[in-house]
Write an enzyme that holds these catalytic residues in place. Structure first.
Site, PDB file in Angstrom:
ATOM      1  N   CYS A   1      35.883  44.894  22.253  1.00 48.17           N
ATOM      2  CA  CYS A   1      37.117  45.571  23.001  1.00 48.17           C
ATOM      3  C   CYS A   1      37.763  46.592  22.568  1.00 48.17           C
ATOM      4  O   CYS A   1      38.557  47.382  23.209  1.00 48.17           O
ATOM      5  CB  CYS A   1      38.139  44.322  23.122  1.00 48.17           C
ATOM      6  SG  CYS A   1      38.452  43.418  21.606  1.00 48.17           S
TER       7      CYS A   1
ATOM      8  N   GLU B   1      44.342  39.118  26.028  1.00 48.81           N
ATOM      9  CA  GLU B   1      43.864  40.502  25.550  1.00 48.81           C
ATOM     10  C   GLU B   1      42.525  40.853  26.425  1.00 48.81           C
ATOM     11  O   GLU B   1      41.856  40.170  26.580  1.00 48.81           O
ATOM     12  CB  GLU B   1      43.369  40.159  24.044  1.00 48.81           C
ATOM     13  CG  GLU B   1      43.151  41.332  23.262  1.00 48.81           C
ATOM     14  CD  GLU B   1      41.768  41.610  23.068  1.00 48.81           C
ATOM     15  OE1 GLU B   1      41.238  42.360  23.820  1.00 48.81           O
ATOM     16  OE2 GLU B   1      40.851  40.845  22.181  1.00 48.81           O
TER      17      GLU B   1
HETATM   18  P1  NAP Z   1      35.820  37.291  32.134  1.00 50.08           P
HETATM   19  O1  NAP Z   1      35.140  37.162  33.428  1.00 50.08           O
HETATM   20  O2  NAP Z   1      37.104  37.585  32.083  1.00 50.08           O
HETATM   21  O3  NAP Z   1      35.889  35.414  31.838  1.00 50.08           O
HETATM   22  C1  NAP Z   1      36.499  34.931  30.758  1.00 50.08           C
HETATM   23  C2  NAP Z   1      36.919  33.488  30.930  1.00 50.08           C
HETATM   24  O4  NAP Z   1      37.871  33.274  32.058  1.00 50.08           O
HETATM   25  C3  NAP Z   1      35.496  32.733  31.637  1.00 50.08           C
HETATM   26  O5  NAP Z   1      35.837  31.433  30.863  1.00 50.08           O
HETATM   27  C4  NAP Z   1      35.939  32.732  33.004  1.00 50.08           C
HETATM   28  O6  NAP Z   1      35.450  31.471  33.356  1.00 50.08           O
HETATM   29  C5  NAP Z   1      37.433  32.542  33.177  1.00 50.08           C
HETATM   30  N1  NAP Z   1      37.879  33.292  34.137  1.00 50.08           N
HETATM   31  C6  NAP Z   1      37.810  34.583  34.689  1.00 50.08           C
HETATM   32  N2  NAP Z   1      38.290  34.901  35.919  1.00 50.08           N
HETATM   33  C7  NAP Z   1      38.966  33.717  36.014  1.00 50.08           C
HETATM   34  C8  NAP Z   1      39.971  33.326  36.949  1.00 50.08           C
HETATM   35  N3  NAP Z   1      39.998  34.194  38.153  1.00 50.08           N
HETATM   36  N4  NAP Z   1      40.674  32.040  36.705  1.00 50.08           N
HETATM   37  C9  NAP Z   1      40.395  31.224  36.131  1.00 50.08           C
HETATM   38  N5  NAP Z   1      39.301  31.478  35.012  1.00 50.08           N
HETATM   39  C10 NAP Z   1      38.782  32.888  35.199  1.00 50.08           C
HETATM   40  O7  NAP Z   1      35.096  37.729  31.088  1.00 50.08           O
HETATM   41  P2  NAP Z   1      33.716  37.349  30.603  1.00 50.08           P
HETATM   42  O8  NAP Z   1      33.007  36.365  31.002  1.00 50.08           O
HETATM   43  O9  NAP Z   1      34.016  37.074  28.990  1.00 50.08           O
HETATM   44  O10 NAP Z   1      32.796  38.865  30.624  1.00 50.08           O
HETATM   45  C11 NAP Z   1      32.953  39.439  31.607  1.00 50.08           C
HETATM   46  C12 NAP Z   1      33.471  40.902  31.515  1.00 50.08           C
HETATM   47  O11 NAP Z   1      34.686  40.759  31.057  1.00 50.08           O
HETATM   48  C13 NAP Z   1      32.685  41.628  30.642  1.00 50.08           C
HETATM   49  O12 NAP Z   1      31.683  42.401  31.612  1.00 50.08           O
HETATM   50  C14 NAP Z   1      33.748  42.717  30.385  1.00 50.08           C
HETATM   51  O13 NAP Z   1      34.040  43.747  31.341  1.00 50.08           O
HETATM   52  C15 NAP Z   1      35.004  41.995  30.229  1.00 50.08           C
HETATM   53  N6  NAP Z   1      35.081  41.630  28.699  1.00 50.08           N
HETATM   54  C16 NAP Z   1      36.164  42.471  28.126  1.00 50.08           C
HETATM   55  C17 NAP Z   1      36.475  42.065  26.763  1.00 50.08           C
HETATM   56  C18 NAP Z   1      37.432  43.079  26.195  1.00 50.08           C
HETATM   57  O14 NAP Z   1      37.860  42.727  25.087  1.00 50.08           O
HETATM   58  N7  NAP Z   1      37.689  44.149  26.575  1.00 50.08           N
HETATM   59  C19 NAP Z   1      35.874  41.076  26.159  1.00 50.08           C
HETATM   60  C20 NAP Z   1      35.176  40.325  26.699  1.00 50.08           C
HETATM   61  C21 NAP Z   1      34.906  40.583  28.296  1.00 50.08           C
HETATM   62  P3  NAP Z   1      33.900  31.411  34.007  1.00 50.08           P
HETATM   63  O15 NAP Z   1      33.063  32.105  33.027  1.00 50.08           O
HETATM   64  O16 NAP Z   1      33.646  29.791  33.664  1.00 50.08           O
HETATM   65  O17 NAP Z   1      34.025  31.842  35.365  1.00 50.08           O
END
Ligand code: NAP
Length: 528
Positions: free
Chosen positions: A301, A264
């Site tokens: 989200c 999601e």
């Molecule tokens: P994220 O960067 O997508 O990371 C979520 C989880 O997935 C983290 O545990 C991260 O690990 C892991 N991950 C990310 N990229 C990966 C990859 N290429 N391979 C393996 N694992 C991976 O999201 P976030 O840390 O929750 O927040 C960052 C950004 O995500 C926010 O600024 C926002 O833009 C977006 N976000 C969107 C929503 C939504 O519902 N639309 C919700 C939350 C966040 P690590 O942290 O250990 O690197």
């Protein structure tokens, strides 16, 4: 107590050398506990244990799983203030939000408990044999849903309880009969560990097989990548960025045995305000939307990132009113400096696009890690021509699109990427006139809202929280509500199988007294 270690089933382990700490965004300083990232060996152990546990857990009765889920809920509540204080110190979110989210987490666990205790969720479908059928006899065929196997759940940064360790994905997977390995979110590792300890206690108290649940620490992408690549993992649940979700989807597709990834991800949640509503109540709408955009520092989200209307004096009034309302709201802390940095850079990228005008911008000095809200506006034609403007800016950011006509509004909606929600604000029966636009909206979203705001996702059986890509990777499933259990199961048929060896759900006597489809009719009756 928070140890900073991994839970490999009920074994606490920290054999690696890579450590990290969580961060308190309100105090702008690191928290004290040192967390140790899981090693490859610990990952393998957790997955092997889960795979072993699956052999028993897959056929545990619905009533036993319900007791397990209800005990997890009880153990989470028993963590009491330690959980709430840890949550607040790792997120900057207020105590009220922490308690509300805990309530939602407990409610979700109990809802799944009720579902599996009753049992009809397996969609038992029975077509009895017709031995006398010509030219060939018909076999007895019976179908039900069975669990996929060990599931990896990625904790969400913006829901440390309700969409993380014992959140919706975990509750649904455990309810379906799948063991779960959580890849803990590094931003709230302490909250995650406390909840993991509650799950392990519940598993011990209710005699669940060892390895039914594990919690692995990680502060980079490697642990998640290794988990998704592991041949014994059979499905993945994820909430987060499009970049992260897409990377995991691609990784899962490249495996020798590809597996489903239910991610999601991003959404700008378009809101269409039709002309009569603008004429009648632009001021109150501006007030409502200023609050919705800034709720939780915009870190939902379902945040309304895009508002669309047809050019008029009333739309201009609404935009100006929204701008003046939004700057009156006190900014609040974001979850983590990295999310603040992502917000600032995505905002900067949007603002660099030609034609985007800032109408309201909170400009007073704020504390470190606080998000300042902003409202922008753009012409419909400019928006259509520049897809950078269609991208999510995660945080308290919104854009009002001024469309030339109803036709342009419809064109914009039909060209948007997939979204979680779409909202229509309308008065005086003007909806039928805009049917093509509403139809286009339905084609782009998972949930449509009338005269409301998209923020606030009710947990109930009829909820759809998903949508066409990139809102989610599979629009056929929801991430919220008891129907989310369907992501973790597959349909399975028995042909001419002896009655006494069938699962209870399919036996002639219907011992569980569940609703079943028997020869096309829904019934709880037994089969003579
Ligand atoms: P994220 O960067 O997508 O990371 C979520 C989880 O997935 C983290 O545990 C991260 O690990 C892991 N991950 C990310 N990229 C990966 C990859 N290429 N391979 C393996 N694992 C991976 O999201 P976030 O840390 O929750 O927040 C960052 C950004 O995500 C926010 O600024 C926002 O833009 C977006 N976000 C969107 C929503 C939504 O519902 N639309 C919700 C939350 C966040 P690590 O942290 O250990 O690197």
């Amino acid at each position: 107590m928070i140890t900073g270690k991994n839970y490999i089933g009920d074994v606490i382990s920290a054999s690696g050398g890579k450590t990290y700490k969580t961060f308190n965004p309100e105090l702008n300083e690191e928290n004290n506990t040192v967390f140790t990232e899981a090693t490859q060996e610990e990952i393998n152990n957790a997955v092997s244990l889960a795979s072993q546990a699956f052999k028993e857990y897959r056929s545990i009765s619905g009533k036993q799983k319900a007791t397990f889920l209800n005990t997890i809920a009880d153990e989470i509540l028993a963590l009491d203030n330690e959980l709430i204080e840890t949550y607040c110190s790792e997120t900057g979110l207020p105590e009220g939000r922490a308690k509300g989210e805990r309530g939602r987490t407990v409610f979700q666990l109990r809802s799944f408990a009720e579902l599996v205790a009753e049992g009809s969720w397996v969609e038992a479908t029975i077509d009895t044999a017709i031995p006398t059928r010509e030219p060939l006899p018909k076999s007895d065929i019976r179908k039900l849903s069975i669990p996929l196997g060990p599931v990896v759940v990625f904790g969400a940064s913006n829901f440390p309880l309700a969409y993380s360790t014992a959140g919706g994905d975990t509750a649904a997977a455990l309810a379906s009969g799948c063991p779960v390995i959580v890849k803990s979110h590094p931003m709230h590792a302490g909250t995650g560990e406390l909840v993991a300890s509650a799950i392990i206690k519940a598993a011990e108290k209710t005699n669940m097989p060892k390895g039914v649940f594990s919690n692995l620490n990680s502060s980079g992408i490697e642990v998640g990548q290794q988990l998704v690549s592991h041949p014994k993992v059979k499905a993945v649940g994820f909430t987060g960025s499009i970049r992260g979700g897409r990377a995991l989807l691609d990784l899962a597709a490249k495996r020798e045995e590809p597996i489903p990834v239910f991610a999601e991800m991003g959404s700008v949640n378009p809101v269409i305000i039709l002309p009569k509503a603008l004429q009648n109540r632009s001021e109150s709408l501006a007030n409502t939307y200023a609050n919705s955009i800034t709720l939780g520092a915009g870190q939902f989200c379902t945040n309304p990132g895009l508002i669309l209307g047809i050019k008029s004096e009333e739309l201009t009034n609404f935009t100006n009113e929204l701008a003046s309302n939004i700057v009156e709201i006190s900014p609040s802390s974001m979850l983590h400096p990295n999310i603040v940095a992502a917000y600032e850079s995505n905002k900067e990228k949007a603002l660099a696009q030609s034609g985007l005008i800032v109408v309201g911008n909170y400009e007073d000095e704020v504390q470190s890690n606080y998000a300042t809200q902003i409202v922008t506006t753009v012409e419909g034609k400019t928006f259509l021509e520049n897809t950078t403007l269609h991208q999510e800016v995660f945080g308290p950011f919104s854009m009002v699109v001024q469309c030339e006509s109803a036709a342009q509004l419809e064109k914009i909606i039909s060209q948007l990427e997939g979204q979680l929600t779409g909202t229509v604000i309308s008065d005086e029966n003007e909806l039928p006139e805009y049917k093509p636009t509403i139809d286009a909206l339905q084609n782009r979203v998972g949930r449509i809202i009338f005269n409301g705001v998209p923020t606030g996702v009710e947990v109930c059986p009829s909820m759809v929280h998903g949508g066409p890509y990139p809102a989610s990777t599979d629009s056929r499933f929801t991430a919220v509500g008891i129907d989310s259990i369907k992501r973790w199961v597959r349909p399975f048929s028995y042909q001419d199988w002896p009655n006494e060896l069938l699962p209870d759900e399919l036996k002639n006597e219907n011992p569980l007294q569940i609703s079943r489809s028997v020869n096309g009719n829904f019934t709880k009756s037994n089969i003579e």
